[in-house]
Design an enzyme around this catalytic site. Structure first.
Site, short mmCIF file in Angstrom:
data_model
loop_
_atom_site.label_atom_id
_atom_site.label_comp_id
_atom_site.label_asym_id
_atom_site.label_seq_id
_atom_site.Cartn_x
_atom_site.Cartn_y
_atom_site.Cartn_z
N HIS B 409 0.82 -1.22 0.00
CA HIS B 409 0.00 0.00 0.00
C HIS B 409 0.85 1.26 0.00
O HIS B 409 0.35 2.35 -0.22
CB HIS B 409 -0.93 0.00 1.22
CG HIS B 409 -2.29 0.56 0.94
ND1 HIS B 409 -2.50 1.64 0.10
CD2 HIS B 409 -3.53 0.20 1.38
CE1 HIS B 409 -3.78 1.93 0.05
NE2 HIS B 409 -4.45 1.05 0.81
N ASP B 413 -2.55 1.82 -4.61
CA ASP B 413 -3.79 1.73 -3.86
C ASP B 413 -4.62 0.57 -4.39
O ASP B 413 -4.34 0.01 -5.45
CB ASP B 413 -4.58 3.04 -3.96
CG ASP B 413 -3.81 4.19 -3.34
OD1 ASP B 413 -3.18 3.97 -2.29
OD2 ASP B 413 -3.79 5.29 -3.94
#
Lengths: 321, 434
Positions: B409, B413
């Site tokens: 992350h 995304d």
């Protein structure tokens, strides 16, 4: 009789033997009227009279020489050196005359030489020494060094009854600091080692005042059970007890208050190296005073003498090995 | 003092070899020769490992081992002298050292290190009980084997008359679940559990009686895997996104081409990586590097030993068949212990495929410094709703598989991860032989 100090136990042992055996007498500088520099013979001259409690001139060679002669003709003299350090003046009488008499002439020399020894009270270089190793090196002399009140009395009586010259090392630091149960009648303590505390991870071998330093140093070392072996007798050395402890623990710290080189602990370390090699799980570690005179300065003296801190440090190092 | 008699005797250094451009150091795993033993030129003198690769060091010349300077488990830079050989011309077979041995070349200074010593009591106890000290874990300073260590080793083994091991908590006895990329380990069933069929390689039936506990130090490979995995978990912000794909087209192609699922999935993944080049990247600190080539890591299980991820370099240039061959060859070499350090380096994306053992979902751990890892799970027939061309819905039986993508992350995304997975899915479901 209950609890006595280490010093009272020595007095008690001597008094017991003088009462029990008319051949026993004591002699030394100020042992009579004054009752001894440390008051070991306080009241003796009143009880036993000046013939058996003899004040001598300041001449250690004369004291030991007289004692040797008295012993050869059947008495059992107990000589007091005011300080163990002064024994060097009587060295020849003790080492050459007393020690070799039986070998040369077949005559027993049942003398006891009381040697107030050790430091820890700012006595300086002439009043703090531990001269036991000198006499371990000389054949014909026994050397004992009690650490408890009970052993002080028992070993003194054993020394007096022994047919050989015996050096009795009484540690001045313990005189009034150590107390213990002492039975009233006379008894003897064998010239052998004593397990002061059982353990299996490491053994600290010590004698005299260092037994107490070792017990203090190792009472709560985390995760380890540490044995403390009190030698009590340096000659004869209880080799069986030493080797048994080493076999069980496999790691050894040998402590001397004396200067390190050729000290009693050096002999113990040599014994282990030769006879317990296959039991060892680490180097034989020695803790002793460095080879310097004992300083007057309290700070310096504490830096020189092995204490609980140094012993504990050595143990932790060796445990981690 | 005796005059040195080595005048007729040359010495040759055995050094830590350079095994790949990017290898800087290696660890000695085992000495095959001891000091004083004779070794032929090119005979293995010791085993070493770098990162994950184990290899053997051949003697540069025939001679007698004069001294061993680097002990087992020690890690030293490339070029470090590991041992010295005395080549004695009088011994006949001793060939002169080859040019490459370069005794004149100054090696980095190393302090001679004594071989592993055991104290007398440890040796005696080991001899009395037949304990192999090299297998005893030392708890003393620098890993030294202490008396209590060898005594613990004595206490551990046979213990036939132990009571049933009710002290063994069942939780410890269960497999670690199918957490990819680990392969489930072979275990005997616990009390009350049915005996599962043993995995292929390890078929020997074991009695279901409780056995004594046997603490064992992890193998070097296990420790290495553990370190990498923990480091990755600490480093990356792991997220896992899952899509399911219909493998009908792939199933047909697989049969036609005689391939496994993996090369076809790999091919589709490479195409998706070309569509989403940000996924073919490595993240180090604050720097995200997009890579031109797709260097595809493929996890290969080494059974009980562990897992290794050899890399198919420039995988974008290979067809599905080419990928199949490359993966099979790397797998073979991995199991044979023939990988070179460069075979396991430079990966830009990794695929792991534990689905062969029947698991249907997992959350794999990213191989650092990559930013994502694709996990292909078992292809299983399931009822699914399909729509025909006229928009009519129907329930059909289709070979389905989950594609589980763990991604970092920090680098991307969830939307991108899902898009990327969908791109793979689209290609898988629409495979037409490309």
């Amino acid at each position: 009789m209950g609890e006595l100090t280490y010093l009272q136990a020595i007095s008690d042992g001597l008094r017991c033997e003088m009462r029990a055996d008319p051949r026993v007498l004591c002699m030394g500088e100020d042992v009579g009227v004054f009752g001894g520099a440390f008051k070991v013979t306080d009241g003796f001259i009143e009880e036993f009279g000046p013939d058996r409690v003899m004040d001598t001139p300041l001449a250690e060679s004369g004291i030991v020489g007289t004692a040797v002669g008295a012993a050869v003709v059947g008495l059992r003299p107990v000589c007091e050196m005011q300080f163990a350090d002064f024994i060097s003046c009587a060295f020849d009488q003790l080492v050459n005359v007393a020690g070799k008499m039986h070998y040369r002439q077949g005559l027993a020399v049942p003398i006891t030489v009381r040697l107030p020894s050790g430091g820890g009270f700012s006595g300086g270089p002439f009043h703090s020494q531990n001269p036991e190793a000198w006499f371990m090196h000389a054949p014909g002399i026994k050397v004992v060094a009690p650490s408890t009140a009970h052993d002080a009395k028992g070993l003194l009586i054993s020394a007096i009854r022994d047919p050989n010259p015996v050096c009795f090392l009484e540690h001045k630091y313990l005189y009034r600091r150590i107390r213990g149960e002492v039975p009233e009648p006379g008894y003897t303590t064998p010239l052998s080692a004593r397990v002061a505390r059982e353990g299996e991870d490491l053994v600290v071998i010590a004698y005299g005042a260092m037994v107490h330093a070792a017990l203090e140093a190792t009472q709560d070392i985390e995760g380890a059970r540490i044995e403390v072996l009190d030698l009590r007798s340096l000659v004869p050395l209880d080799e069986a007890a030493i080797l048994e402890s080493v076999a069980r623990c496999s790691k050894v710290v040998v402590v001397d208050e004396a200067n390190a080189t050729c000290a009693a602990g050096a002999q113990v370390a040599a014994l282990i190296a030769e006879h317990a090699f296959e039991d060892l799980d680490g180097p034989v570690v020695r803790v002793a005073s460095p080879d310097v005179p004992i300083p007057f300065s309290p700070t310096l003296e504490q830096a020189v003498l092995p204490g609980a801190e140094r012993i504990g440090e050595a143990c932790r190092e060796l445990l981690a090995y | 003092m005796n005059p040195p008699e080595a005048s007729a005797q040359a010495t040759v250094d055995v050094t830590m070899p350079q095994m790949g451009v990017s290898v800087a150091e290696g660890t000695v795993v085992q000495w095959r020769k001891r000091v004083g033993e004779w070794v032929q030129a090119d005979e293995t003198i010791c085993e070493i490992s770098t990162d994950k690769i184990d290899t053997e060091v051949p003697a540069p010349a025939s001679g007698r081992v004069l001294e061993i300077l680097v002990e087992v488990e020690q890690t030293v830079p490339v070029g470090t002298v590991l041992a010295r050989l005395a080549t004695d011309p009088g011994e006949g077979k001793g060939a002169p050292p080859p040019e490459g041995a370069a005794p004149g070349e100054p090696a980095p200074a190393v302090t001679p290190h004594p071989a592993r010593h055991y104290s007398p009591v440890v040796q005696r106890i080991a001899a009395e009980h037949g304990i192999d000290l090299s297998r005893v874990v030392g708890t003393g300073r620098d890993g030294r084997v202490r008396k209590q260590d060898v005594l613990a080793a004595v206490d551990r083994p046979p213990a036939v008359d132990r009571p049933p091991a009710i002290d063994r908590p069942p939780a410890i006895d269960r497999p670690l679940h199918s957490e990819s990329p680990y392969r489930p380990e072979t275990r005997e069933p616990g009390p009350g559990q049915p005996a599962a069929p043993p995995p292929t390689s390890n078929g020997a039936a074991r009695p279901a009686v409780a056995e004594p506990d046997r603490p064992e130090r992890l193998s070097r490979m296990r420790r290495s895997i553990g370190e990498h995995m923990l480091r990755s978990l600490r480093t990356a912000a792991h997220c896992t996104t899952i899509v399911e794909a219909d493998f009908s087209s792939i199933e047909r192609a697989r049969r036609a081409l005689g391939l496994s699922y993996l090369p076809l999935v790999a091919r589709c993944t490479i195409d998706a990586l070309r569509e989403f080049p940000v996924m073919n990247a490595t993240l180090e600190g604050d720097t995200l590097t997009r890579h031109g080539d797709v260097n595809l890591g493929v996890a290969v299980s080494l059974g009980d030993e562990g897992l290794i991820v050899p890399v198919v370099h420039r995988a974008q240039e290979l067809s599905a068949e080419g990928l199949g061959r490359a993966i099979a060859e790397l797998g073979r070499r991995a199991r044979a212990g023939e990988l070179s350090p460069d075979d396991v380096r430079g990966g830009t994306f990794t695929i792991t495929n534990p689905g062969a053992f029947g698991a249907i979902a997992a959350t794999p751990i990213i191989s650092q410094p990559q930013i994502a890892i694709l996990d292909l799970e078992a292809v299983v027939k399931r009822p699914v709703v399909i729509s025909d061309e006229s928009g009519q819905d129907a329930i059909a039986i289709r070979p389905m598989a989950n594609l589980c993508l763990s991604w970092d992350h920090r680098a991307l995304d969830g939307a991108l991860a899902a898009q990327f997975l969908s791109a793979i899915k689209r290609r898988l479901e629409g495979w037409d032989g490309g």
